[in-house]
Design a protein around this motif. Structure first.
Motif, PDB file in Angstrom:
ATOM      1  N   ARG A  97      54.818  31.753  43.331  1.00 37.35           N
ATOM      2  CA  ARG A  97      53.520  31.067  43.354  1.00 37.35           C
ATOM      3  C   ARG A  97      52.929  31.058  44.775  1.00 37.35           C
ATOM      4  NH1 ARG A  97      52.394  29.003  38.627  1.00 37.35           N
ATOM      5  NH2 ARG A  97      53.967  28.148  37.260  1.00 37.35           N
ATOM      6  N   TYR A  98      51.578  31.167  44.806  1.00 40.79           N
ATOM      7  CA  TYR A  98      50.847  31.107  46.076  1.00 40.79           C
ATOM      8  C   TYR A  98      49.413  30.702  45.731  1.00 40.79           C
ATOM      9  CZ  TYR A  98      49.418  32.629  50.803  1.00 40.79           C
ATOM     10  OH  TYR A  98      48.925  32.682  52.093  1.00 40.79           O
ATOM     11  N   VAL A  99      48.440  31.204  46.470  1.00 41.95           N
ATOM     12  CA  VAL A  99      47.065  30.694  46.333  1.00 41.95           C
ATOM     13  C   VAL A  99      46.504  30.877  44.914  1.00 41.95           C
ATOM     14  CG1 VAL A  99      46.014  32.848  47.177  1.00 41.95           C
ATOM     15  CG2 VAL A  99      44.744  30.708  47.330  1.00 41.95           C
ATOM     16  N   ASP A 100      46.911  31.919  44.191  1.00 44.01           N
ATOM     17  CA  ASP A 100      46.369  32.105  42.840  1.00 44.01           C
ATOM     18  C   ASP A 100      46.749  30.942  41.924  1.00 44.01           C
ATOM     19  OD1 ASP A 100      45.207  34.628  43.476  1.00 44.01           O
ATOM     20  OD2 ASP A 100      47.189  35.540  43.293  1.00 44.01           O
ATOM     21  N   SER A 101      47.913  30.319  42.187  1.00 47.13           N
ATOM     22  CA  SER A 101      48.277  29.142  41.389  1.00 47.13           C
ATOM     23  C   SER A 101      47.314  27.994  41.649  1.00 47.13           C
ATOM     24  CB  SER A 101      49.709  28.685  41.694  1.00 47.13           C
ATOM     25  OG  SER A 101      50.641  29.436  40.965  1.00 47.13           O
ATOM     26  N   THR A 102      46.870  27.845  42.902  1.00 49.26           N
ATOM     27  CA  THR A 102      45.906  26.774  43.191  1.00 49.26           C
ATOM     28  C   THR A 102      44.573  27.069  42.505  1.00 49.26           C
ATOM     29  OG1 THR A 102      46.973  26.595  45.349  1.00 49.26           O
ATOM     30  CG2 THR A 102      44.958  25.339  45.038  1.00 49.26           C
ATOM     31  N   VAL A 103      44.154  28.339  42.546  1.00 50.44           N
ATOM     32  CA  VAL A 103      42.880  28.688  41.894  1.00 50.44           C
ATOM     33  C   VAL A 103      43.002  28.491  40.372  1.00 50.44           C
ATOM     34  CG1 VAL A 103      41.256  30.577  41.449  1.00 50.44           C
ATOM     35  CG2 VAL A 103      42.192  30.252  43.751  1.00 50.44           C
ATOM     36  N   ALA A 104      44.144  28.870  39.794  1.00 50.98           N
ATOM     37  CA  ALA A 104      44.307  28.746  38.340  1.00 50.98           C
ATOM     38  C   ALA A 104      44.500  27.281  37.914  1.00 50.98           C
ATOM     39  CB  ALA A 104      45.482  29.599  37.867  1.00 50.98           C
ATOM     40  N   TYR A 105      45.424  26.576  38.586  1.00 47.91           N
ATOM     41  CA  TYR A 105      45.725  25.192  38.159  1.00 47.91           C
ATOM     42  C   TYR A 105      44.641  24.213  38.602  1.00 47.91           C
ATOM     43  CZ  TYR A 105      50.563  26.113  36.596  1.00 47.91           C
ATOM     44  OH  TYR A 105      51.675  26.554  35.919  1.00 47.91           O
ATOM     45  N   GLN A 106      44.377  24.172  39.927  1.00 44.25           N
ATOM     46  CA  GLN A 106      43.419  23.166  40.404  1.00 44.25           C
ATOM     47  C   GLN A 106      41.976  23.623  40.170  1.00 44.25           C
ATOM     48  OE1 GLN A 106      46.513  23.565  42.232  1.00 44.25           O
ATOM     49  NE2 GLN A 106      46.949  21.760  40.968  1.00 44.25           N
ATOM     50  N   GLY A 107      41.740  24.945  40.157  1.00 40.42           N
ATOM     51  CA  GLY A 107      40.389  25.460  39.932  1.00 40.42           C
ATOM     52  C   GLY A 107      40.076  25.584  38.442  1.00 40.42           C
ATOM     53  N   TYR A 108      40.601  26.615  37.801  1.00 37.01           N
ATOM     54  CA  TYR A 108      40.283  26.859  36.388  1.00 37.01           C
ATOM     55  C   TYR A 108      40.677  25.692  35.485  1.00 37.01           C
ATOM     56  CZ  TYR A 108      38.990  31.774  36.972  1.00 37.01           C
ATOM     57  OH  TYR A 108      38.350  32.929  37.313  1.00 37.01           O
ATOM     58  N   ALA A 109      41.912  25.182  35.644  1.00 36.63           N
ATOM     59  CA  ALA A 109      42.389  24.197  34.671  1.00 36.63           C
ATOM     60  C   ALA A 109      41.923  22.777  34.985  1.00 36.63           C
ATOM     61  CB  ALA A 109      43.917  24.249  34.579  1.00 36.63           C
ATOM     62  N   MET A 110      41.753  22.439  36.303  1.00 39.52           N
ATOM     63  CA  MET A 110      41.404  21.057  36.649  1.00 39.52           C
ATOM     64  C   MET A 110      39.974  20.906  37.149  1.00 39.52           C
ATOM     65  SD  MET A 110      45.051  19.998  38.406  1.00 39.52           S
ATOM     66  CE  MET A 110      44.967  18.270  38.101  1.00 39.52           C
ATOM     67  N   MET A 160      50.634  18.762  30.494  1.00 34.45           N
ATOM     68  CA  MET A 160      49.174  18.606  30.543  1.00 34.45           C
ATOM     69  C   MET A 160      48.424  19.112  29.313  1.00 34.45           C
ATOM     70  SD  MET A 160      48.167  18.717  34.533  1.00 34.45           S
ATOM     71  CE  MET A 160      48.739  17.404  35.635  1.00 34.45           C
ATOM     72  N   GLY A 161      49.100  19.542  28.284  1.00 41.33           N
ATOM     73  CA  GLY A 161      48.406  19.864  27.030  1.00 41.33           C
ATOM     74  C   GLY A 161      48.031  21.324  26.894  1.00 41.33           C
ATOM     75  N   THR A 162      47.836  21.726  25.651  1.00 40.35           N
ATOM     76  CA  THR A 162      47.623  23.148  25.358  1.00 40.35           C
ATOM     77  C   THR A 162      46.303  23.675  25.929  1.00 40.35           C
ATOM     78  OG1 THR A 162      48.893  22.832  23.347  1.00 40.35           O
ATOM     79  CG2 THR A 162      47.592  24.842  23.493  1.00 40.35           C
ATOM     80  N   ALA A 163      45.235  22.874  25.855  1.00 33.61           N
ATOM     81  CA  ALA A 163      43.932  23.354  26.354  1.00 33.61           C
ATOM     82  C   ALA A 163      44.009  23.633  27.854  1.00 33.61           C
ATOM     83  CB  ALA A 163      42.847  22.324  26.065  1.00 33.61           C
ATOM     84  N   PHE A 164      44.689  22.742  28.582  1.00 29.99           N
ATOM     85  CA  PHE A 164      44.909  22.945  30.020  1.00 29.99           C
ATOM     86  C   PHE A 164      45.604  24.287  30.252  1.00 29.99           C
ATOM     87  CE2 PHE A 164      47.676  22.686  33.733  1.00 29.99           C
ATOM     88  CZ  PHE A 164      46.907  22.051  34.701  1.00 29.99           C
ATOM     89  N   HIS A 165      46.651  24.557  29.475  1.00 30.86           N
ATOM     90  CA  HIS A 165      47.441  25.775  29.689  1.00 30.86           C
ATOM     91  C   HIS A 165      46.692  27.030  29.242  1.00 30.86           C
ATOM     92  CE1 HIS A 165      50.949  23.792  31.314  1.00 30.86           C
ATOM     93  NE2 HIS A 165      50.694  22.824  30.466  1.00 30.86           N
ATOM     94  N   GLU A 166      45.808  26.889  28.271  1.00 37.79           N
ATOM     95  CA  GLU A 166      44.967  28.040  27.880  1.00 37.79           C
ATOM     96  C   GLU A 166      43.985  28.378  29.006  1.00 37.79           C
ATOM     97  OE1 GLU A 166      45.381  30.009  25.441  1.00 37.79           O
ATOM     98  OE2 GLU A 166      46.453  28.900  23.884  1.00 37.79           O
ATOM     99  N   ARG A 167      43.398  27.366  29.633  1.00 39.69           N
ATOM    100  CA  ARG A 167      42.480  27.623  30.761  1.00 39.69           C
ATOM    101  C   ARG A 167      43.228  28.289  31.914  1.00 39.69           C
ATOM    102  NH1 ARG A 167      40.799  22.394  29.514  1.00 39.69           N
ATOM    103  NH2 ARG A 167      41.664  21.413  31.387  1.00 39.69           N
ATOM    104  N   LEU A 168      44.436  27.816  32.090  1.00 42.03           N
ATOM    105  CA  LEU A 168      45.293  28.371  33.145  1.00 42.03           C
ATOM    106  C   LEU A 168      45.572  29.854  32.914  1.00 42.03           C
ATOM    107  CD1 LEU A 168      46.979  27.111  35.395  1.00 42.03           C
ATOM    108  CD2 LEU A 168      48.769  26.687  33.720  1.00 42.03           C
ATOM    109  N   ARG A 169      45.980  30.171  31.699  1.00 42.11           N
ATOM    110  CA  ARG A 169      46.304  31.573  31.389  1.00 42.11           C
ATOM    111  C   ARG A 169      45.080  32.453  31.619  1.00 42.11           C
ATOM    112  NH1 ARG A 169      47.798  34.521  25.647  1.00 42.11           N
ATOM    113  NH2 ARG A 169      48.706  36.372  26.606  1.00 42.11           N
ATOM    114  N   GLN A 170      43.908  31.984  31.108  1.00 37.57           N
ATOM    115  CA  GLN A 170      42.688  32.761  31.291  1.00 37.57           C
ATOM    116  C   GLN A 170      42.356  32.880  32.777  1.00 37.57           C
ATOM    117  OE1 GLN A 170      41.308  34.451  28.729  1.00 37.57           O
ATOM    118  NE2 GLN A 170      40.312  35.470  30.446  1.00 37.57           N
ATOM    119  N   GLY A 171      42.605  31.815  33.529  1.00 37.04           N
ATOM    120  CA  GLY A 171      42.369  31.843  34.971  1.00 37.04           C
ATOM    121  C   GLY A 171      43.165  32.950  35.649  1.00 37.04           C
ATOM    122  N   PHE A 172      44.445  33.015  35.367  1.00 41.09           N
ATOM    123  CA  PHE A 172      45.270  34.060  35.980  1.00 41.09           C
ATOM    124  C   PHE A 172      44.776  35.457  35.575  1.00 41.09           C
ATOM    125  CE2 PHE A 172      48.764  30.794  36.456  1.00 41.09           C
ATOM    126  CZ  PHE A 172      48.873  30.910  37.828  1.00 41.09           C
TER     127      PHE A 172
END
Ligand code: TMP
Length: 214
Positions: A97-110, A160-172
């Motif tokens: 994990r590195y900056v893409d995790s921040t963009v996916a988790y804190q950006g796309y998902a949150m 954090m729930g399925t919708a959160f994880h779907e946004r995350l996957r799409q983010g990556f």
């Protein structure tokens, strides 16, 4: 001056990153390379490890920007204490994990603004980007099922729930599609050996080791 390589592994929960990074480190070391592995949040220093325990365990309801700041603080520790010196002496750094995790988790998902995350990345790392990013992709249900079988209390994001994880996957997947020169998406539904072979192929194709070390 020696210059090493910086490779990151990314993906949602339960994608098998920790197993795969260990096997990849062994495969590259067997080719005569100095390999350093680390992870975020938590790698690089005791301070980063302390920040990790704030972030991944418990139920603390952070403001989402606070959360992005904490991940960047842990990243600053890892980059300054470990990643940059290792690259400078010619090592191959593998980072879970590195900056893409921040963009996916804190950006796309949150929902933290992407420009804020770009600014934070510049502040905390000077804009250091990986030479290669391997994105392990698998369906959300499969990843959460795998992650749920792991022992331990580091499950704050898993819950954090399925919708959160779907946004995350799409983010990556979006991040990888936007930067194909840096990112390779690896189908992580296959068995460990198959995924490992795909990762190693991608590394050797994109970053062929210099003659004498391979
Ligand atoms: P890990 O389980 O892969 O060690 O990662 C710890 C958790 O931290 C994981 O659920 C993803 C999350 N995370 C973020 O939310 N933002 C980040 O920038 C990083 C590096 C991790």
């Amino acid at each position: 001056m020696m210059t090493g390589r910086f490779i990151t592994l990314e993906g949602g929960e339960g994608a098998g990153k920790s197993t795969q990074i260990r096997l990849l480190a062994q495969a590259l070391a067997a080719r005569g390379l100095e390999v350093v592995t680390t992870r975020e949040p938590g790698g690089g220093s005791d301070g980063a490890a302390a920040i990790r325990s704030l972030l991944v365990a418990g139920d603390t309801p952070w403001q989402r920007l606070t959360e992005a700041l904490l991940h960047n603080a842990a990243r600053h520790e890892n980059v300054e204490a470990l990643v940059r010196p290792a690259i400078a002496r010619g090592a191959w750094v593998l980072c879970d994990r590195y900056v893409d995790s921040t963009v996916a988790y804190q950006g796309y998902a949150m929902g933290v603004d992407r420009r804020i995350l770009t600014d934070l990345h510049r502040l905390s790392t000077g804009g250091l980007m990986p030479d290669l990013t391997l994105v392990l992709d698998l369906p959300v249900a499969a990843g959460l099922a795998r992650a749920g079988t792991r022992p331990g209390a580091e499950d704050r994001y898993e819950r954090m729930g399925t919708a959160f994880h779907e946004r995350l996957r799409q983010g990556f997947l979006d991040i990888a599609a936007d930067d194909p020169a840096r990112c390779v998406v690896i189908d992580a539904t296959a068995n460990i050996e198959t995924v490992q072979a795909r990762l190693l192929d991608a590394v050797l194709a994109r970053l062929p080791p210099a003659k004498g070390s391979a």
